[in-house]
Scaffold this active site. Structure first.
Site, PDB file in Angstrom:
ATOM      1  N   ASP A 111       0.873  -1.181  -0.417  1.00  0.00           N
ATOM      2  CA  ASP A 111      -0.011  -0.092   0.187  1.00  0.00           C
ATOM      3  C   ASP A 111       0.779   1.171   0.345  1.00  0.00           C
ATOM      4  OD1 ASP A 111      -2.323   1.759   0.262  1.00  0.00           O
ATOM      5  OD2 ASP A 111      -2.447   1.202   2.648  1.00  0.00           O
ATOM      6  N   ASP A 292      -1.616   5.124  -6.632  1.00  0.00           N
ATOM      7  CA  ASP A 292      -2.406   4.680  -5.093  1.00  0.00           C
ATOM      8  C   ASP A 292      -2.182   2.897  -5.686  1.00  0.00           C
ATOM      9  OD1 ASP A 292      -2.512   3.834  -2.863  1.00  0.00           O
ATOM     10  OD2 ASP A 292      -5.215   4.324  -3.117  1.00  0.00           O
TER      11      ASP A 292
END
Length: 420
Positions: A111, A292
């Site tokens: 992440d 992202d």
């Protein structure tokens, strides 16, 4: 104030550390040209019931809330952002990381939109001779889940000879929304860790990337990501590289864009870009957003999506929550062009659709054509107007350069692939 930094006791023989993302056993390390490569896997987590778009939109709300909490100095609570039931990610990218001496292997989600590393959602944490408990509790809220527990420091092993000492590790005593994985490897900007500890609420926690750099294991404080499209539910299809770039994974030059100054995108790996459909149809004027790995779809502001829907003729599919095209509309679908720091990156028609072989994995019809460009959930002009998620990163090489506050994008051999 930064916590957990350690002195260097490794040489710089390894110029780049490449970490495998895998869904099962410890990966095989390949060493060539001073690069350590481990395979990366994309995995569909079919234990959840959520739709792709709903999961991604929940994440967007969390990202905004976390950034606003940091900017305002008001602590973030889980009930402030979780607006859908805690559930598992539909698509995830998992890395095997060893913790302890000897190491226990944990499967962690990769992440770039968060920066805490923690374990304990699945496999219990095993304390060893290198484990040290700190005085702090740790709590992090995500888009559709959260975790709370205790902070430890421990030895982290990424591969043979690739060991970080004194890495902060959160150990969950409670977690929601992470079935099938053991936790998260957070490699976002370090400031995202502010407010996740208690009582040291103002402290930052150096990420794995930061500690690899400070301990002399890598020569640059950066991480690069290479993925490729796949038609399989689970597939080793890429590479995560710490400390440099792998020239075999991209073509041409890497175009670097500075981290945007626009908030809240500036709190993450945020950049400025504009998007055009075909040669002249404006979809999104120059604005701020983020790149992202934790977001699956490519999301754009609601008004931009409306322009995109009009341009493509797509309709909303209630079963999946995605836009759907007819075969005839797909044949006429034009490329999207992402202007990033003056360079146009072509997102082809094939790149804009979900892999048709995997339609049923997301609750869709096997014969339908779904678009992976989705609604961010808010209008443009709010400081975070797009997210270039994993569907974007499967077509472009990305470099998250913390040291120089910039993000790099490059074409790859799969930019124009017709895999989907």
């Amino acid at each position: 104030m930064s916590r957990g930094s350690s002195s260097s006791f490794f040489s710089l023989l390894l110029l780049v550390v490449t970490l495998a993302v895998t869904a099962s056993a410890t990966p095989v390390v390949q060493v060539r040209d001073n690069l350590v490569r481990l395979p990366v896997a994309k995995r569909f987590n079919l234990t959840g019931s959520g739709k792709l778009l709903a999961r991604d939109q929940a994440r967007v709300r969390n990202l905004r809330a976390r950034a606003n909490a940091k900017l305002s100095g008001v602590p973030l609570t889980s009930d402030a952002v979780v607006s859908v039931p805690a559930d598992n990610q539909v698509v995830d990218y998992v890395v095997n990381v060893g913790v302890g001496t000897p190491p226990t292997t944990y499967s962690l989600l990769v992440d770039t939109g968060s920066s805490n590393t923690w374990v304990g959602a699945g496999r219990p944490f095993v304390q060893t001779s290198s484990t040290r408990q700190t005085r702090d509790r740790v709590a992090v809220t995500y888009g559709s889940g959260d975790v709370s527990g205790t902070e430890f420091t421990d030895t982290v092993t990424l591969g043979p000879g690739l060991t970080i000492t004194g890495q902060s590790i959160g150990v969950a005593t409670r977690s929601d929304g992470f079935d099938g994985v053991d936790g998260i490897l957070g490699i976002g900007p370090v400031d995202l860790t502010v407010g996740t500890l208690s009582p040291d609420t103002r402290s930052t926690i150096p990420t794995v990337t930061d500690n690899l750099f400070s301990q002399g294991i890598i020569t640059s404080d950066e991480v690069a990501i290479s993925f490729e499209p796949t038609q399989d539910v689970e597939n080793l299809n890429g590479e995560l590289t710490f400390g440099g770039t792998d020239s075999s994974k991209f073509v041409g030059a890497i175009n670097f864009a500075p981290i945007t100054r626009t908030s809240p995108a500036s709190e993450f790996f945020g950049i400025d870009q504009s998007i055009t459909y075909g040669t002249s149809t404006n979809i999104l004027s120059r604005t701020a957003g983020i790149v992202d790995t934790g977001t699956t779809l490519t999301l754009i502001a609601t008004d931009a999506l409306q322009r995109y829907q009009r341009a493509t003729g797509a309709v909303l599919d209630n079963a999946t929550g995605l836009l759907r095209l007819t075969n005839a509309q797909f044949q006429n679908l034009k490329s999207l062009f992402f202007d990033i720091n003056g360079v146009n990156f072509e997102f082809t028609a094939n790149a804009q659709i979900f892999p048709r072989a995997l339609n049923t994995a997301i609750g869709g019809n096997a014969n339908s054509i779904y678009l992976i460009v989705g609604d961010l959930g808010t209008p443009s002009g709010e400081g975070l107007d797009f997210i270039n998620g994993m569907t974007f990163l499967e077509r472009f090489y990305a470099v998250f350069d913390t040291a120089n506050s910039r993000v790099g994008i490059a074409n790859t051999p799969f930019t124009t692939a017709t895999t989907n």
